[in-house]
Design an enzyme around this catalytic site. Structure first.
Site, PDB file in Angstrom:
ATOM      1  N   ASP A   1       0.797  -1.233   0.000  1.00 38.37           N
ATOM      2  CA  ASP A   1       0.000   0.000   0.000  1.00 38.37           C
ATOM      3  C   ASP A   1       0.826   1.277   0.000  1.00 38.37           C
ATOM      4  O   ASP A   1       0.444   2.273  -0.597  1.00 38.37           O
ATOM      5  CB  ASP A   1      -0.958   0.015   1.192  1.00 38.37           C
TER       6      ASP A   1
ATOM      7  N   ASP B   1       5.492   0.345   3.377  1.00 37.12           N
ATOM      8  CA  ASP B   1       5.678  -0.900   4.131  1.00 37.12           C
ATOM      9  C   ASP B   1       5.467  -2.096   3.211  1.00 37.12           C
ATOM     10  O   ASP B   1       5.371  -1.951   1.996  1.00 37.12           O
ATOM     11  CB  ASP B   1       4.708  -0.938   5.322  1.00 37.12           C
TER      12      ASP B   1
ATOM     13  N   TYR C   1      -6.209   1.294   8.497  1.00 39.61           N
ATOM     14  CA  TYR C   1      -7.219   1.774   7.553  1.00 39.61           C
ATOM     15  C   TYR C   1      -8.612   1.487   8.109  1.00 39.61           C
ATOM     16  O   TYR C   1      -9.320   0.619   7.629  1.00 39.61           O
ATOM     17  CB  TYR C   1      -7.039   1.098   6.184  1.00 39.61           C
TER      18      TYR C   1
END
Length: 482
Positions: free
Chosen positions: A75, A78, A227
């Site tokens: 994403d 990471d 998220y």
């Protein structure tokens, strides 16, 4: 003023315009913006991989659980694969192609854009092995963030997390349905059989999302730490809008009519899809592809209020920095700027094609007003700002060199195949030197409200890139480059 002075003044002004237009090469920025997605790839890299410092990674994802979850995108900086922002990324890439396909083709980038979409959709199909099962995360944010390792040699746990009928996640399933439906429209001409496969998965996921309701972080708590979703009604409307466009099935239109339009939204993001759905529905109304109804007009009203507020002609205008950048939130503000700019650009296009204007509280707004504002935001990102800094990595000569990104900040595995361990990697993190690998095309979090930016790896609020930052900008760049 003498004629000579007037001539010189005009000459200098003209030269400045030329220099500005040369420095802001939207076509080059488009190419780089798509390259970034190749740097974010997980899985077995293809032979035509253009970002050469990356290698294969995550080749056993899902294996311990008997499912193939190899592929997809990391994403941000990471090595975790988070389903919600990944699906949103795919939706926005697909919408870009649906909206600006000819412009991509004119810049010879349509194939690269479709490949970026397909890298995501191939993974999302794998992540949906049964009608009511969807894998929503691979890797663990906590353990991943406690290490600093390039993805090719990561030793952190690759735990998989899913939603099912007993552990629902309407937002995750809804966004994935939207991604697959939007991609089905994008692939309709070039790959009709793949388009049909995408529609089948999208339909199943929409049914799953509507029959088994709930926010996904209740089923996947570890994802909620990074998220967290504020609700799922927006994703359901968003998915229905895309399924209506992909299938022409009016049952999706009836679903949209039965739901709340979302009112006036403050932003459009991986979490809040209402503004996107409003623009999609409003576009259908303006083009005469959707029937006029009081319910649908509420979506159009929301879309146009969002436009008015962004371009500073509304009743509740979005804040701007002194340098002219839209200002939403301190953490990765550019993700909201790129998404708003995409909606504004798209709306400018439909207003131009339908010869329509918006009646904002601050005055009448036409397509050129919208496109001009969108261009101002892109120009700021590419370097026309108080710091004269490009917030797209690798674009121009002054751009972030110490991006918060594991793979980019550690020597490439192709240059040094020795294992860089979990804690050993922090030597690279703390190194007082530029990243060894240039993360071409990445849009970082961006400057603060005072137009200031600190180029440091530990400045993750400003210096971390993400696929959700880039995806909405791709289509805008294609439009501006045409």
């Amino acid at each position: 003023m003498s004629k000579l002075c007037l001539f010189l003044a005009f000459g200098f002004s003209f030269l400045a315009q030329i220099q500005n237009s040369i420095s802001l090469d939207y076509g080059a920025a488009l190419t780089k913006s798509l390259l970034f997605f190749e740097a974010q790839r997980s899985g077995k890299l293809p032979s035509n991989q253009r970002v050469k410092w990356r290698g294969d990674s995550g080749l056993n994802d899902g294996k311990a659980d008997g499912v193939d979850l190899v592929g997809g995108y990391y994403d941000a900086g990471d090595n975790v694969k988070f389903g919600l922002p990944m699906a949103y990324t795919v939706t926005m890439l697909a919408w870009s192609v649906v909206e600006f396909g000819p412009q991509f083709e004119a810049r010879h980038e349509l194939s690269n854009a479709l490949q970026a979409i397909k890298w995501g959709t191939d993974y999302l199909i794998k992540a949906h092995p049964k009608p009511n099962v969807l894998y929503g995360e691979v890797g663990d944010g906590g353990s991943d963030h406690s290490c600093w390792m390039r993805p090719e040699g990561m030793t952190t746990p690759r735990t998989v997390y899913k939603i099912d009928d007993q552990h629902p996640g309407s937002d995750l399933a809804g966004e994935t349905a939207a991604a697959l439906a939007a991609a089905a429209v994008a692939f309709r001409r070039s790959n009709p059989s793949y388009s049909s496969e995408l529609i089948n998965h999208a339909k199943q996921l929409f049914e799953f999302a509507t029959k088994h309701t709930g926010v996904y972080q209740n089923s996947i708590p570890v994802a909620g730490q990074f998220y967290s979703s504020s609700g799922y009604e927006d994703e359901l409307v968003w998915a229905a809008a895309w399924l209506r466009q992909a299938t022409n099935d009016n049952s999706y239109l009836e679903f949209i009519k039965s739901k709340n339009s979302g009112g006036t939204r403050r932003m459009f993001s991986w979490d809040d899809k209402y503004a996107g759905a409003q623009v999609l529905i409003s576009k259908g109304l303006l083009q005469g592809k959707l029937p006029k109804s009081e319910n649908l007009e509420q979506y159009k009203k929301g879309a146009e209020e969002f436009m008015c507020n962004c371009i500073q002609k509304g009743n509740s205008n979005v804040q701007k920095s002194n340098g002219g950048l839209l200002w939403f939130l301190p953490w990765s503000n550019l993700q909201y700027v790129t998404s708003a700019t995409f909606l504004i650009t798209t709306y400018a296009d439909v207003l131009a094609k339908t010869k329509t204007t918006i009646q904002c509280p601050g005055g009448n707004v036409g397509p050129n007003d919208l496109l001009g504002f969108a261009r101002s935001q892109v120009d700021y990102i590419l370097g026309s700002n108080p710091k004269k800094m490009s917030y797209m990595v690798g674009y121009g000569s002054n751009y972030p060199r110490r991006v918060h990104h594991r793979g980019a900040s550690i020597v490439s595995i192709h240059k040094n195949p020795q294992v860089v361990g979990c804690q050993e990697g922090f030597e690279w993190f703390h190194k007082n030197a530029d990243n060894p690998n240039v993360l071409e095309g990445a849009i970082v979090g961006g400057p603060d409200q005072s137009d200031q930016y600190t180029d440091s790896r530990d400045n993750y609020q400003q210096a971390e890139p993400a696929t959700a930052n880039n995806a909405p900008l791709v289509g805008v760049l294609a439009k501006l480059a045409s």
